[in-house]
Design a protein around this motif. Sequence first.
Motif, PDB file in Angstrom:
ATOM      1  N   THR A  33       0.847  -1.197   0.000  1.00 37.41           N
ATOM      2  CA  THR A  33       0.000   0.000   0.000  1.00 37.41           C
ATOM      3  C   THR A  33       0.885   1.249   0.000  1.00 37.41           C
ATOM      4  O   THR A  33       2.087   1.162   0.259  1.00 37.41           O
ATOM      5  CB  THR A  33      -0.875   0.019   1.263  1.00 37.41           C
ATOM      6  OG1 THR A  33       0.006  -0.051   2.393  1.00 37.41           O
ATOM      7  CG2 THR A  33      -1.839  -1.151   1.307  1.00 37.41           C
TER       8      THR A  33
ATOM      9  N   GLY B 196      -3.399  -1.291   9.261  1.00 39.89           N
ATOM     10  CA  GLY B 196      -2.356  -2.181   8.723  1.00 39.89           C
ATOM     11  C   GLY B 196      -1.223  -2.384   9.712  1.00 39.89           C
ATOM     12  O   GLY B 196      -1.435  -2.817  10.837  1.00 39.89           O
TER      13      GLY B 196
ATOM     14  N   SER C  67      -8.061  -7.055  13.236  1.00 40.71           N
ATOM     15  CA  SER C  67      -7.162  -8.201  13.300  1.00 40.71           C
ATOM     16  C   SER C  67      -6.233  -8.133  14.514  1.00 40.71           C
ATOM     17  O   SER C  67      -5.435  -7.204  14.636  1.00 40.71           O
ATOM     18  CB  SER C  67      -6.318  -8.236  12.019  1.00 40.71           C
ATOM     19  OG  SER C  67      -5.112  -8.903  12.241  1.00 40.71           O
TER      20      SER C  67
ATOM     21  N   LEU D 247      -2.578  -7.898  13.412  1.00 35.04           N
ATOM     22  CA  LEU D 247      -2.105  -6.572  12.991  1.00 35.04           C
ATOM     23  C   LEU D 247      -2.077  -5.594  14.162  1.00 35.04           C
ATOM     24  O   LEU D 247      -1.226  -4.717  14.212  1.00 35.04           O
ATOM     25  CB  LEU D 247      -2.966  -6.041  11.843  1.00 35.04           C
ATOM     26  CG  LEU D 247      -2.655  -6.703  10.499  1.00 35.04           C
ATOM     27  CD1 LEU D 247      -3.656  -6.292   9.432  1.00 35.04           C
ATOM     28  CD2 LEU D 247      -1.236  -6.360  10.037  1.00 35.04           C
TER      29      LEU D 247
ATOM     30  N   ASN E  22      -6.773   4.529   4.837  1.00 34.73           N
ATOM     31  CA  ASN E  22      -6.152   4.249   3.536  1.00 34.73           C
ATOM     32  C   ASN E  22      -6.358   2.775   3.204  1.00 34.73           C
ATOM     33  O   ASN E  22      -6.018   1.917   4.023  1.00 34.73           O
ATOM     34  CB  ASN E  22      -4.654   4.579   3.580  1.00 34.73           C
ATOM     35  CG  ASN E  22      -4.020   4.422   2.215  1.00 34.73           C
ATOM     36  OD1 ASN E  22      -4.371   5.143   1.282  1.00 34.73           O
ATOM     37  ND2 ASN E  22      -3.125   3.458   2.076  1.00 34.73           N
TER      38      ASN E  22
ATOM     39  N   PHE F  81      -8.917   1.066   3.307  1.00 36.42           N
ATOM     40  CA  PHE F  81      -9.809   0.457   4.295  1.00 36.42           C
ATOM     41  C   PHE F  81     -11.148   0.113   3.640  1.00 36.42           C
ATOM     42  O   PHE F  81     -11.651  -1.004   3.767  1.00 36.42           O
ATOM     43  CB  PHE F  81     -10.017   1.411   5.470  1.00 36.42           C
ATOM     44  CG  PHE F  81     -11.118   0.982   6.401  1.00 36.42           C
ATOM     45  CD1 PHE F  81     -10.955  -0.116   7.224  1.00 36.42           C
ATOM     46  CD2 PHE F  81     -12.329   1.667   6.435  1.00 36.42           C
ATOM     47  CE1 PHE F  81     -11.980  -0.537   8.078  1.00 36.42           C
ATOM     48  CE2 PHE F  81     -13.357   1.260   7.284  1.00 36.42           C
ATOM     49  CZ  PHE F  81     -13.170   0.157   8.102  1.00 36.42           C
TER      50      PHE F  81
ATOM     51  N   CYS G 281     -11.738  -3.174   1.509  1.00 41.80           N
ATOM     52  CA  CYS G 281     -11.870  -4.533   2.045  1.00 41.80           C
ATOM     53  C   CYS G 281     -13.191  -4.717   2.796  1.00 41.80           C
ATOM     54  O   CYS G 281     -13.433  -5.764   3.405  1.00 41.80           O
ATOM     55  CB  CYS G 281     -10.657  -4.939   2.869  1.00 41.80           C
ATOM     56  SG  CYS G 281     -10.323  -3.925   4.273  1.00 41.80           S
ATOM     57  N   LEU G 282     -14.069  -3.712   2.756  1.00 47.02           N
ATOM     58  CA  LEU G 282     -15.399  -3.903   3.348  1.00 47.02           C
ATOM     59  C   LEU G 282     -16.247  -4.748   2.387  1.00 47.02           C
ATOM     60  O   LEU G 282     -16.171  -4.593   1.169  1.00 47.02           O
ATOM     61  CB  LEU G 282     -16.063  -2.552   3.598  1.00 47.02           C
ATOM     62  CG  LEU G 282     -15.329  -1.648   4.590  1.00 47.02           C
ATOM     63  CD1 LEU G 282     -16.076  -0.329   4.763  1.00 47.02           C
ATOM     64  CD2 LEU G 282     -15.128  -2.324   5.947  1.00 47.02           C
TER      65      LEU G 282
END
Length: 370
Positions: free
Chosen positions: A51, A88, A118, A121, A155, A157, A160-161
């Motif tokens: 990223t 992240g 997570s 993470l 960023n 984000f 991934c929804l």
Amino acid sequence: MTSPLKDRLIAKIKAEGPLTIAEYMTICLLDPVHGYYPTRDPLGSDGDFITAPEISQMFGEVIGLWCIQTWQDMGRPATVQLIELGPGRGIMMSDILRAAKLDKDFLEAVNVTLVEASPALEAVQGKTLGGTPCPINWAHSLEKAPTGPAIIIGNEFLDCLPIRQFIQKDRFAGRAGWQERMVALEDDALRFGISPAAISESLQAILPEAQEDAKNDELLEVCPASAQIIDQLKQRFETDRGRALFIDYGPAETEFGDTLQALKRHDKVGVFSDPGNTDLTARVDFGALIELAKAVDLSVTNAVPQREFLSKLGLEMRAIALSRAKPESKEKIARQLHRLTGTDEMGELFKAICFQSDNLDLPLGFRDMA
Ligand code: SAH
């Protein structure tokens, strides 16, 4: 190839029937035992995808300048909640906070909250941000983050929804022609299928305006979780001053087509190839985000290409200054600059968008409000 999660998904569909794409994405990405994010650190050149903050420290640094400017635009509140969604490895926040040293008063006002799904993470973020000068906390959702004046950032984000996909099967039937694309079974293998009947009226209502123009077999994606975030921002900005900045990949206006993709080690792979072990994302529909914001009367900018946004924040200047300080890295810095801003790289495909409370001017880096 078989995986424990694939077996579980097949058993679930056998027992309960097909899943929506959103249900499939949620299980693959967030299942606590076999899901993608909870079980690994997927980022960086050794991971599955890279990223902008991972490409160059300059990215987070200029976002740090944007945060300082936003805090000043908000009237320099004594405490400001700096909330990052999906942080992240915590690299962007660490670069933001380094740049924030330019304004000691800002740094003193900042209280950082990381919203991360997570545990793996979260642990990495704790390490990355161990030595930072301001308090760092975690929350499970935006709603659970502390209230008060806020700068919210995310960023990569929104991509991934979980999304749902709808296909227009009978355009003469208009809204009643839409059916939902599902994850089903064929010979005990995961396959795309389609809902037998038209979707309900309440689902028809969440399709973006572009639905009116759909021909037969055209597909629209809808991201209900991003609609929820917009509702939460609306509620929050009714009482708290603030801005929310999102940067992600996707078109400025709604486009038809299936954009669900799986990545493994930087290559595209089939979305059913190895559930739970590949990253799953979909393009962000910035046009739909603007429609949703307008529907709840939340102030929003038009989306601008990342190239333009970063350039207005002084990215090229930062590259020149860095190259002067580290002449041996000049070529590397030029390459990083190109990856972030080149029209053949992230410059055009990625966009920035900003939501804000009323009575704030146009944020730095944007052309106009929508
Ligand atoms: N912003 C980072 C990471 C992007 S990857 C960067 O630019 O490098 C997506 C991030 O969002 C990961 O940290 C992932 O664990 C997190 N995430 C995914 N779904 C989430 C959800 N529903 N709630 C909170 N965090 C989520």
